[in-house]
Write a protein that holds these residues in place. Structure first.
Motif, PDB file in Angstrom:
ATOM      1  N   LEU A  34      33.961  17.980  12.836  1.00 51.54           N
ATOM      2  CA  LEU A  34      32.429  17.733  12.742  1.00 51.54           C
ATOM      3  C   LEU A  34      32.042  17.074  14.083  1.00 51.54           C
ATOM      4  N   ALA A  35      32.671  16.036  14.548  1.00 55.48           N
ATOM      5  CA  ALA A  35      32.170  15.385  15.552  1.00 55.48           C
ATOM      6  C   ALA A  35      32.258  15.944  16.734  1.00 55.48           C
ATOM      7  N   ASP A  36      33.740  16.331  16.969  1.00 55.61           N
ATOM      8  CA  ASP A  36      34.200  16.968  18.255  1.00 55.61           C
ATOM      9  C   ASP A  36      33.785  18.359  18.419  1.00 55.61           C
ATOM     10  N   PHE A  37      33.664  19.364  17.555  1.00 48.64           N
ATOM     11  CA  PHE A  37      32.983  20.605  17.679  1.00 48.64           C
ATOM     12  C   PHE A  37      31.661  20.725  17.559  1.00 48.64           C
ATOM     13  N   GLY A  38      31.344  20.161  16.311  1.00 45.64           N
ATOM     14  CA  GLY A  38      29.874  20.346  15.943  1.00 45.64           C
ATOM     15  C   GLY A  38      29.013  19.291  16.479  1.00 45.64           C
ATOM     16  N   GLY A  39      29.641  18.260  17.002  1.00 49.37           N
ATOM     17  CA  GLY A  39      28.665  17.161  17.655  1.00 49.37           C
ATOM     18  C   GLY A  39      27.889  16.546  16.496  1.00 49.37           C
ATOM     19  N   VAL A  40      28.477  16.615  14.974  1.00 46.80           N
ATOM     20  CA  VAL A  40      27.627  16.201  13.892  1.00 46.80           C
ATOM     21  C   VAL A  40      27.911  14.514  13.735  1.00 46.80           C
TER      22      VAL A  40
END
Length: 300
Positions: A81-87
């Protein structure tokens, strides 16, 4: 269409099976897909306004334990979520949008029928762009309003649903049969998650994190995701920079191809607010003529 691996639980022996309650323990009633051990129950009910690192990590660990993908841990879901989506998984709006995008991407957009319609010319790049934006917004609004996942997917895959270009879904797809298959596949996948949430005792946040993480590699630059605004901001800035490397010296020709009068602030506002409101020609100009999705976005 193949089964979505994030929908059903695979037993250690191989065959897929539905989660069952374990009445002899105080856990969720779900067995770990690989070890067969009970998954602990999360005691707190979800409150999307009160996210905290411990709750998010507990939810990620709980849902990772029942996914039929070997070696997946809660930290992997959060990293995707953090690395791909920037979430930011402590931001309830971002988590909800990522989940809505993941549902649409996995259970509709990336199915063979939908992709064949795209490849076969029944859904252009511009219309795919507008339809993705409209669909994720519709799913997100339904979920925020308390709808079940099944109902949210039912709304966006109904054969009578009107797409941004004015066609009902059944007219875009080659036959009512294929339209029905898309609807049945999506709503069945969503219903399985609905049942898992209600029957297993998993905190609903766990399911949001899982489906959002699964979709993140495909949806990271979609409208509503955290990486979308920087893309739009840099795109419209590049429209007045003839030397920007994205254009390769072709900006003037691309600007001349704009359908009508280009008002950059208006274009920027619509791209940020809701790209589904762009005209078909302008949407096509953005994603095909100007390759919006291929712009190299500078971090920061």
């Amino acid at each position: 269409m193949s089964d979505d691996p994030a929908v059903e639980v695979a037993s250690p022996a191989g065959p897929r099976h539905r989660p069952t309650r374990d009445r002899e323990n105080a856990g969720t009633g779900v067995r770990h897909a690989r070890t067969g051990t009970p998954v602990p129950r999360l005691e707190r009910e979800i409150d999307m306004t009160m996210l905290n690192p411990q709750l998010v990590r507990e939810c990620a660990d709980a849902v990772a334990a029942v996914l039929p993908v070997p070696g997946v841990a809660g930290e992997h879901l959060l990293k995707m979520l953090a690395d791909f989506g920037g979430v930011d998984t402590l931001d309830s709006d971002q988590v909800l949008t990522a989940a809505a995008a993941g549902m649409w991407a996995q259970w509709v957009r990336n199915t063979d029928i939908w992709e064949n319609a795209h490849a076969g010319g029944r859904l252009s790049d511009g219309e795919m762009f507008r339809t993705n934006a409209a669909s994720v917004l519709a799913i997100r609004e339904a979920l925020a309003g308390g709808s079940t996942w099944e109902h949210a997917l039912d709304l966006v895959t109904s054969s009578d649903r009107v797409l941004p270009d004015g066609r009902p879904l059944r007219k875009m797809l080659p036959s009512a049969h294929k339209s029905g298959r898309v609807h049945d596949y999506a709503t069945t996948a969503a219903r399985r998650w609905d049942n898992r949430i209600s029957d297993s005792g998993l905190n609903p946040l766990a399911a949001y994190l899982a489906v959002g993480a699964a979709g993140a590699p495909f949806t990271s630059d979609w409208h509503g995701m955290p990486k979308w605004e920087p893309r739009v901001r840099q795109f419209v800035a590049a429209l007045i920079e003839p030397e920007h490397p994205h254009w390769g010296g072709t900006l003037a020709a691309r600007l001349n191809a704009f359908p009508g009068e280009l008002v950059i602030p208006s274009l920027e506002a619509t791209l940020l607010e809701n790209p589904a409101q762009l005209s078909a020609d302008v949407a096509s100009w953005c994603v095909s003529t100007c390759a919006l999705g291929y712009l190299a976005v500078t971090p920061g």
